[in-house]
Scaffold this motif. Structure first.
Motif, PDB file in Angstrom:
ATOM      1  N   LEU A  42     -85.044  35.912  41.482  1.00 38.53           N
ATOM      2  CA  LEU A  42     -83.845  35.104  41.708  1.00 38.53           C
ATOM      3  C   LEU A  42     -83.052  35.699  42.856  1.00 38.53           C
ATOM      4  CD1 LEU A  42     -82.153  32.756  40.285  1.00 38.53           C
ATOM      5  CD2 LEU A  42     -80.783  34.605  39.405  1.00 38.53           C
ATOM      6  N   GLN A  43     -82.652  34.845  43.770  1.00 39.76           N
ATOM      7  CA  GLN A  43     -81.773  35.290  44.850  1.00 39.76           C
ATOM      8  C   GLN A  43     -80.565  34.367  44.909  1.00 39.76           C
ATOM      9  OE1 GLN A  43     -84.290  35.143  48.279  1.00 39.76           O
ATOM     10  NE2 GLN A  43     -83.948  32.969  48.631  1.00 39.76           N
ATOM     11  N   ILE A  44     -79.412  34.948  45.193  1.00 38.29           N
ATOM     12  CA  ILE A  44     -78.178  34.179  45.263  1.00 38.29           C
ATOM     13  C   ILE A  44     -77.683  34.166  46.702  1.00 38.29           C
ATOM     14  CG2 ILE A  44     -75.769  34.099  44.546  1.00 38.29           C
ATOM     15  CD1 ILE A  44     -76.581  35.007  41.856  1.00 38.29           C
ATOM     16  N   GLU A  57     -70.977  37.182  41.577  1.00 39.24           N
ATOM     17  CA  GLU A  57     -72.407  36.967  41.845  1.00 39.24           C
ATOM     18  C   GLU A  57     -73.272  37.656  40.797  1.00 39.24           C
ATOM     19  OE1 GLU A  57     -73.998  37.721  45.751  1.00 39.24           O
ATOM     20  OE2 GLU A  57     -72.016  37.373  46.597  1.00 39.24           O
ATOM     21  N   LYS A  61     -75.981  35.839  38.360  1.00 39.54           N
ATOM     22  CA  LYS A  61     -77.390  36.237  38.397  1.00 39.54           C
ATOM     23  C   LYS A  61     -77.860  36.698  37.021  1.00 39.54           C
ATOM     24  CE  LYS A  61     -80.625  38.934  41.119  1.00 39.54           C
ATOM     25  NZ  LYS A  61     -80.802  39.747  42.307  1.00 39.54           N
ATOM     26  N   SER A  85     -83.771  30.172  44.202  1.00 36.75           N
ATOM     27  CA  SER A  85     -82.574  30.496  44.978  1.00 36.75           C
ATOM     28  C   SER A  85     -81.416  29.657  44.457  1.00 36.75           C
ATOM     29  CB  SER A  85     -82.802  30.243  46.463  1.00 36.75           C
ATOM     30  OG  SER A  85     -83.057  28.885  46.690  1.00 36.75           O
TER      31      SER A  85
END
Length: 174
Positions: A42-44, A57, A61, A85
């Protein structure tokens, strides 16, 4: 001796109930990832760093990863099957609706009053989640959601975590 035997009996029954209930539901606490559902990372992407700070954030996440693990996906930062994402933006949002103003019921439930269209501009958090295959970069899932931004950190984090959990619950692998 009589008090000692009653006390011993009490601790025996209490211990038996305490231990048996714990063992009976112990298996519910473990979540095993199904390898058929796939692994993810997972990327934010934060496009509003002044309003959405790093702790915000991290909360988002953490909520997303926990929800996906609970659904049976395995979190694997290195070489996953899916890259999910989550884009977070704060922007102005226009809400449009119709309101019924005034009036009362006359006779046979005939309402008197007027309907009025309204438009409200406010700040909102825009969330966009998308998933793609790691090796081919082919998009497999996408979802968007708007929610109001109140500029109250605790309230915004709590609402955003709930929406992120909802969005991740809709993730379907192929």
């Amino acid at each position: 001796m009589n008090i000692f035997s009653k006390l011993l009996f009490f601790f025996y029954v209490f211990g038996l109930l305490f231990c048996s209930c714990g063992k009976q539901y112990y298996y519910l606490n473990k979540v095993r990832a199904n390898p058929n559902k796939g692994t993810f990372t997972l990327q934010i992407d934060n496009y509003a760093p002044k309003q959405i700070y790093p702790a915000f954030e991290a909360e988002i996440k953490d909520a997303a990863i926990k929800k996906l693990i609970r659904l049976g996906h395995a979190y694997k930062p290195n070489n996953p099957q899916y890259v999910i994402s989550l884009s977070v933006m704060v922007d102005s949002v226009e809400s449009i609706g119709t309101a019924y103003i005034g009036g009362m019921f006359v006779g046979r439930s005939i309402a008197t009053g007027t309907y009025r269209n309204y438009s409200v501009n406010s700040r909102g958090i825009y969330l966009k989640a998308s998933a793609e295959f790691f090796k081919t970069k082919a998009s497999v899932w996408e979802m968007e959601y708007d929610l109001y931004y109140f500029a109250q950190p605790y309230r915004d984090i709590r609402r955003t975590r709930g929406v992120v959990r909802y969005m991740m619950g809709k993730f379907k692998h192929k």
